[in-house]
Scaffold this active site. Sequence first.
Site, PDB file in Angstrom:
ATOM      1  N   HIS A 217      -0.322 -28.063  -3.819  1.00  7.31           N
ATOM      2  CA  HIS A 217       0.565 -27.874  -2.674  1.00  7.31           C
ATOM      3  C   HIS A 217       0.423 -28.892  -1.411  1.00  7.31           C
ATOM      4  O   HIS A 217       0.555 -28.632  -0.422  1.00  7.31           O
ATOM      5  CB  HIS A 217       0.813 -26.529  -2.069  1.00  7.31           C
ATOM      6  CG  HIS A 217       1.641 -25.511  -3.094  1.00  7.31           C
ATOM      7  ND1 HIS A 217       2.993 -25.171  -3.232  1.00  7.31           N
ATOM      8  CD2 HIS A 217       0.977 -24.741  -4.134  1.00  7.31           C
ATOM      9  CE1 HIS A 217       3.149 -24.381  -4.148  1.00  7.31           C
ATOM     10  NE2 HIS A 217       2.037 -24.112  -4.730  1.00  7.31           N
TER      11      HIS A 217
ATOM     12  N   ASN B 166       7.772 -19.545  -3.954  1.00  7.19           N
ATOM     13  CA  ASN B 166       8.244 -20.765  -4.444  1.00  7.19           C
ATOM     14  C   ASN B 166       9.631 -20.718  -4.527  1.00  7.19           C
ATOM     15  O   ASN B 166      10.193 -19.878  -4.282  1.00  7.19           O
ATOM     16  CB  ASN B 166       7.488 -21.052  -6.122  1.00  7.19           C
ATOM     17  CG  ASN B 166       6.275 -21.436  -5.868  1.00  7.19           C
ATOM     18  OD1 ASN B 166       5.512 -21.930  -4.917  1.00  7.19           O
ATOM     19  ND2 ASN B 166       5.806 -21.312  -7.204  1.00  7.19           N
TER      20      ASN B 166
HETATM   21 FE1  HDE Z   1      -0.720 -20.775  -4.593  1.00  7.45          FE
HETATM   22  N1  HDE Z   1      -2.525 -21.684  -3.794  1.00  7.45           N
HETATM   23  N2  HDE Z   1      -1.966 -19.996  -6.028  1.00  7.45           N
HETATM   24  N3  HDE Z   1       0.699 -20.060  -5.693  1.00  7.45           N
HETATM   25  N4  HDE Z   1       0.582 -21.414  -3.153  1.00  7.45           N
HETATM   26  C1  HDE Z   1      -2.413 -22.464  -2.703  1.00  7.45           C
HETATM   27  O1  HDE Z   1      -3.903 -22.084  -0.865  1.00  7.45           O
HETATM   28  C2  HDE Z   1      -3.528 -20.076  -5.978  1.00  7.45           C
HETATM   29  C3  HDE Z   1       0.767 -19.202  -6.718  1.00  7.45           C
HETATM   30  C4  HDE Z   1       1.950 -21.458  -2.907  1.00  7.45           C
HETATM   31  O2  HDE Z   1       2.113 -24.404   2.269  1.00  7.45           O
HETATM   32  C5  HDE Z   1      -3.698 -22.719  -2.138  1.00  7.45           C
HETATM   33  O3  HDE Z   1      -3.940 -22.927   1.392  1.00  7.45           O
HETATM   34  C6  HDE Z   1      -3.892 -19.329  -7.049  1.00  7.45           C
HETATM   35  C7  HDE Z   1       2.137 -18.718  -7.115  1.00  7.45           C
HETATM   36  C8  HDE Z   1       2.111 -21.964  -2.072  1.00  7.45           C
HETATM   37  O4  HDE Z   1       0.109 -24.118   2.638  1.00  7.45           O
HETATM   38  C9  HDE Z   1      -4.668 -22.245  -3.129  1.00  7.45           C
HETATM   39  C10 HDE Z   1      -2.893 -18.686  -7.861  1.00  7.45           C
HETATM   40  C11 HDE Z   1       2.657 -18.899  -5.950  1.00  7.45           C
HETATM   41  C12 HDE Z   1       1.152 -22.487  -1.537  1.00  7.45           C
HETATM   42  C13 HDE Z   1      -3.713 -21.469  -4.198  1.00  7.45           C
HETATM   43  C14 HDE Z   1      -1.870 -19.231  -7.142  1.00  7.45           C
HETATM   44  C15 HDE Z   1       2.145 -19.984  -5.117  1.00  7.45           C
HETATM   45  C16 HDE Z   1       0.157 -22.546  -2.356  1.00  7.45           C
HETATM   46  C17 HDE Z   1      -3.939 -24.340  -2.012  1.00  7.45           C
HETATM   47  C18 HDE Z   1      -2.826 -18.033  -8.894  1.00  7.45           C
HETATM   48  C19 HDE Z   1       4.190 -18.662  -5.823  1.00  7.45           C
HETATM   49  C20 HDE Z   1       1.238 -23.796  -0.532  1.00  7.45           C
HETATM   50  C21 HDE Z   1      -4.038 -24.453  -0.595  1.00  7.45           C
HETATM   51  C22 HDE Z   1      -3.489 -16.783  -9.111  1.00  7.45           C
HETATM   52  C23 HDE Z   1       4.466 -17.204  -5.615  1.00  7.45           C
HETATM   53  C24 HDE Z   1       0.884 -23.024   0.924  1.00  7.45           C
HETATM   54  C25 HDE Z   1      -4.003 -23.310   0.145  1.00  7.45           C
HETATM   55  C26 HDE Z   1       1.181 -23.974   1.893  1.00  7.45           C
HETATM   56  C27 HDE Z   1      -1.311 -22.793  -2.135  1.00  7.45           C
HETATM   57  C28 HDE Z   1      -4.195 -20.587  -5.181  1.00  7.45           C
HETATM   58  C29 HDE Z   1      -0.290 -18.924  -7.785  1.00  7.45           C
HETATM   59  C30 HDE Z   1       2.523 -20.542  -3.835  1.00  7.45           C
HETATM   60  C31 HDE Z   1      -5.648 -22.878  -3.756  1.00  7.45           C
HETATM   61  C32 HDE Z   1      -5.409 -18.764  -7.508  1.00  7.45           C
HETATM   62  C33 HDE Z   1       2.474 -17.554  -8.239  1.00  7.45           C
HETATM   63  C34 HDE Z   1       3.713 -22.135  -1.392  1.00  7.45           C
HETATM   64  O5  HDE Z   1      -5.428 -21.086  -2.473  1.00  7.45           O
END
Ligand code: HDE
Length: 704
Positions: A88, A161
């Site tokens: 993202h 999302n």
């Molecule tokens: Fe994320 N995800 N994600 N994700 N995610 C990040 O956090 C992560 C997942 C989502 O505009 C990171 O600040 C893991 C699902 C959005 O700043 C990080 C897992 C969904 C955004 C991270 C998921 C998301 C992130 C990267 C599996 C939809 C952007 C930078 C367990 C429900 C937020 C940060 C923004 C961002 C980890 C799965 C949505 C690395 C480990 C499912 C919208 O922490």
Amino acid sequence: MAQKPDSPGGDAFAFQRGPGGETHQQVAAKGDHASETSHLTTNQGLRIADNQNSLKAGARGPTLLEDFVLREKIFHFDHERIPERIVHARGSAAHGVFECTDPIPELSKASLFATKGKQTPLFTRFSTVAGGAGSVDTPRDVRGFAVKFYTDEGNWDLVGNNIPVFFIQDAIKFPDLIHSVKMEADRGYPQAASAHDTFWDFIGLMPEAMHMVMWAMSDRAIPRSLRMMEGFGIHTFRLVDAKGNGTFCKFIWKPHLGVQSTVWDEAVKIAGADPDYHRRDLYEAIEAGGFPAWDLYVQVFDEAFAASLPYDVLDPTKLIPEEVLAPRKVGTMTLNRNPDNFFAETEQVAFCPTNIVPGIDFSNDPLLQGRLFSYLDTQLKRLGSTNFHQLPINAPKCPMHNFQRDGHMQTAVPKGRANYEPNSLADAGEDGGPRECPATGFASFRANDERNDGGMKVRERGELFADHYSQARLFYRSQTENEQAHIASALTFELSKVVIEAIRTRVLSRLRNIDEDLATRVAAGLAMPLPAKAPAAREPLDMDESPALSIQKNHAPDMNGRKIAILFDEGSDKAAIDAIKAGVEKAGGTAFLVAPKVGELKLKGGALKADGQLAGSPSVLFDAVAAILMPDAAAKLAMDGAALGWFMDAFGHCKTIGYCPATKAKILDKLGIEPDAGVVPNGEFLAIAPARHWDREPNVRMLA
Ligand code: HDE
């Protein structure tokens, strides 16, 4: 000979002069009488006398180490970048407000849902997933939809999302998923694209991804605008009432402008024409006062309902169709202010699914549980300090007190001796600091999940997680014929970029479990034999179709928020241009004038300046196009590739084209563009302009 900036060699130093042509010394002198903020200073507040020249041992001599002004400036510049988000990374954001329209105190004690009319400020960031921060806005990808509500009980981050399900069921697979979709490890490409071997290799080996793959290959993954996307919390959450009773809940955002997508060929061309297409669109809409809005809905249900479903509500690869469980509206989010500074706000905003308020709680979804650890961890890496919550964009807007202290870049200056608890300093007449509040503080829901086999420590998943295909089938079969063709074509395109044939074969073998017709079409599109069906861990079910899952079945063309181009040239009829422009604006759209030259052109009935030059304003940037040209101008444009491409693309992307007689005779006829339901004389243009004419598509594109 050495030159001073104000020396007679003056013109060569023009860049060193102030706007009025004064030398920088004169500007500085003027500044002595100006307001404090007009002085340039160092970070220590020291006024800078010369911002053009470093300190040297003689005008032609070496620069001196002593020049602390130069060194401070370069030092700060050298450290301007922070690690971009691992996923993202590319995002655009805006401030706004959430207004509760339909309170739900009987379901949740959260203050933001408590009373009608209650307003909560918020900050929302949209993003692509796979590409880096500088990548384009329109790849085929999932979009992040993250909202930070600054509630009066603390920050609540709903980090979702634009697609209601996810690729994987368990957090332990996330690094593998992301490694596979990002640029390949050895070659460092492709950027922001899933059409390559490693992604499809992983997908082919992970049947649980098949439902999400259907969404990712659908038009949902190539949105027209960030303002025209749905948002989903994906996981099952919990709402908790004042008595501590819990209800399961899924969160859904629905855009007021409706859901709309581009076509793939259009998305690819937009990437070249305007890599910032979505960012610009959001920014410009807000600047123009066209504030995008979404309604927040909840799907609420209890344990008994969850147990009655043929899938597990803790499995993030499953959704509950709206026809099975109607969403209930709670309020409206309006984005009404652009960030003042991209870095300070959009880049430094730190979303954490653990940011939660009383009245909302988690479920045992194993993907959500992993996220509860990951986000705090990533913020430390990215923002470099445990004090990232103090940045203005992250700080709560309600009071915040605790005994956490110190750390890198601490900006708070706590007073007094109390930095531990319990303490009795208050008894001695000193400030003892804050205390816990059992009555109003956050208390985790006392989950009692009867279906969790005694809570033994196991590395296993719920039994129904093994159904990998039923909802993929549900999604595919709920689409219109045209949308199904887009999915089949997207799969064909992506798999045709996969070099290792065994990977393609494996994916085809999985598609057969979703829909035989889909698998056959993709195999034919690749000119490959249809392989044996992959064994399925659970036999897929035929669920009732859900029309809510289709974009086209729910799309009512609307001029509101759409951008319409009007092409003109010298001699064009100004009154006709004005009429279309006024009609577009009256209906809530934006009219954009395009001409071969941007300076003032003489028209019949006046003069006009274009908003954009033809070659820089291709029709892919607009929702519909109209042309008003004199015969000689039309004949001239008929010899110009950019002009011909303008009409061909609008036609190929199934857009409405409005024409005048000269445009038809000189350009459309030459291109073989026949009038159809969407290629109409200008007089009929406004009535149908925002529609896409999907009936045309089989005539302009070979779909799988
Ligand atoms: Fe994320 N995800 N994600 N994700 N995610 C990040 O956090 C992560 C997942 C989502 O505009 C990171 O600040 C893991 C699902 C959005 O700043 C990080 C897992 C969904 C955004 C991270 C998921 C998301 C992130 C990267 C599996 C939809 C952007 C930078 C367990 C429900 C937020 C940060 C923004 C961002 C980890 C799965 C949505 C690395 C480990 C499912 C919208 O922490």
